[in-house]
Design an enzyme around this catalytic site. Sequence first.
Site, mmCIF file in Angstrom:
data_model
loop_
_atom_site.group_PDB
_atom_site.id
_atom_site.type_symbol
_atom_site.label_atom_id
_atom_site.label_comp_id
_atom_site.label_asym_id
_atom_site.label_seq_id
_atom_site.Cartn_x
_atom_site.Cartn_y
_atom_site.Cartn_z
ATOM 1 N N SER A 242 0.769 -1.136 -0.101
ATOM 2 C CA SER A 242 -0.121 0.024 0.124
ATOM 3 C C SER A 242 1.143 1.327 0.093
ATOM 4 O O SER A 242 0.481 2.599 -0.010
ATOM 5 C CB SER A 242 -1.115 0.367 1.168
ATOM 6 O OG SER A 242 -0.328 0.162 2.197
ATOM 7 N N LYS A 280 -0.365 3.969 6.658
ATOM 8 C CA LYS A 280 -1.320 4.630 5.703
ATOM 9 C C LYS A 280 -1.056 6.393 6.418
ATOM 10 O O LYS A 280 0.158 6.293 7.220
ATOM 11 C CB LYS A 280 -2.227 4.358 5.576
ATOM 12 C CG LYS A 280 -2.842 3.544 5.445
ATOM 13 C CD LYS A 280 -2.805 2.894 4.255
ATOM 14 C CE LYS A 280 -3.895 1.760 3.397
ATOM 15 N NZ LYS A 280 -3.385 1.078 3.947
#
Length: 322
Positions: A242, A280
């Site tokens: 990610s 994130k």
Amino acid sequence: MSVGKNIKIFRKKARMTQVKLAEKAKISRSYLADVENDRYNASLDVLNKISKALNISTSVLLGEDSELANVYAARMDIKRRILEMLNTLTDDEGYFHGELRKEVFKKLINSQLDMFGAAEINLSERGIEEIENFFDCPEDYSDSTEAECIEEFNSYFNYRTIKKALDSSYTDIYDVENKLIEITNNQNIKHIYNSKIEIPILGSISAGQPMDRIEYIEGYELVESETLRGRTAYCLNVKGDSMIGDGIYSGDVVVVVQQPEVTSSDIAVVSVNGEEATLKRVKCEGEMCILIPSNPSMQPQLVPAKNIQILGKVIQSRRNFE
């Protein structure tokens, strides 16, 4: 139960044919068949390849109480200690510190050249001879040729190549450990070791887990004390892709400092609904937060602020040269 029968059992549990397992383990199918039928005793290096292909630990494959499992565990313990010492002797790129190159080459490399060839590292006799000549008479080299020799040394002998060579059956792992102990005990280089702090690598973390109570530690990374500046830190093995836009890939190790808040420009370790943490960027507005990946193929995730917990900020990523 024999090791061969264990391999067969775990292969069938994984729903693999001999051909498929041999392909993933990069060994011949006929050799695998002989091992499964106890006609051959596989080396620890081969068993390690098979266990990786089956996605299980080698100790499980061997059977916890087997003599071979004990030998393997002892070898893995030595390998762990070697990698810890290599961490102290190399920089963040995996290259030996300048004042160590000659000593590493003379004490370790020259006595273990076979292991690099067996590990399929592209060595040439002429290249090795040139490096040796450089360390013997550095004053004979101009600045440009000195830079070339150092670059050549770095490309052949670094954290990644030695780690790869440790799995070679040509490597005397006990000798490697002893030589590295000699090098790290050298009073002239102890300052390198003392300037780093041992940080635990955690396989995964979830919200609410006290860091000092996590029992499963996968290893340790040595981090420069000036990087941490007194902050409490831990490391995580990265899973998933990610954050590839920031150069963080699956299998990397990130260094994380514990803190409950981050800015939107920070890469955070964040847990959602108390589940295993992920990496994130986090941007909160009112009662909602956006979890932002840096992989262009992934979409941001909108989550209620009450459902997330910041577990730390990523301050460094390490590729570990695998």
